[in-house]
Design an enzyme around this catalytic site. Sequence first.
Site, short mmCIF file in Angstrom:
data_model
loop_
_atom_site.label_atom_id
_atom_site.label_comp_id
_atom_site.label_asym_id
_atom_site.label_seq_id
_atom_site.Cartn_x
_atom_site.Cartn_y
_atom_site.Cartn_z
N ASP A 12 2.58 12.13 -0.29
CA ASP A 12 1.37 12.03 0.54
C ASP A 12 1.01 13.41 1.05
OD1 ASP A 12 1.42 9.33 0.14
OD2 ASP A 12 2.11 8.82 2.16
N ASP A 133 -4.38 -2.60 -0.09
CA ASP A 133 -3.55 -2.37 1.09
C ASP A 133 -3.93 -3.44 2.10
OD1 ASP A 133 -2.77 0.04 -0.21
OD2 ASP A 133 -4.58 0.99 0.55
#
Length: 237
Positions: A12, A133
């Site tokens: 990330d 998500d």
Amino acid sequence: MPTAPQIIPCVDIQGGQAVRLYEGDPDRQTVYFESPIEAARHWAGLGAPLLHLVDLDAATGRGENREIIAGIVQELDGALEVGGGVRDQARAETLLALGVLRVVIGTAAVKTPELVRRLLEAHGPERVVVSLDARWPEVAVSGWAQGGGVQVAEMTARLAGMGLETLIFTDVTRDGTLRGLDRELMGRVRQLWLNTLIVGGGVANMDDVALLSELGIEGAIVGRAVYEGTLPYPLPT
């Protein structure tokens, strides 16, 4: 004997660093590598055939990290999938042109599903992945900051109808927490999605790998567990 699930390390990127967030909160981060390219080299050196890279700055509208992504593509010879802020065709085409293996569509799959259809038609299901998500049963959007107003079951049916092959499902409530996968939730998602399923959200140790095998889930995106060593990487044989 069930096939071992693929464990995909996650890099990330936020503020030019390789970080992990707690429950997706950009203000609750742990920096694991100052340089995302160093993180990529680390996992590639351990034999990772694929990396999952998320541009958190693009996801939250704080900027983008195109140059860093381009550098990682060169380091890994394109063996990565990239998500975060891929909300229009131009952004997707830019990433594909950089040489990434596949783009990951999140928010746009909910808000502008026609984008997914166009990309599948143009590039095929091997280069397009959708990431759902969720705070079950609702899909979360905009860097997980908002509810998407759509149920996971509705989205999986819609995506299957478009011809999508690979789905990433992340349990937002557990992401970055090392709490382990939610057995009941993972079972529900497996029933909803019969094509290739990659999951995330709380993967902690070999018990989670065993659960993936038991449920027939093809893989998991893992961050904190492999960075902190609670899950060995590569997996023991």
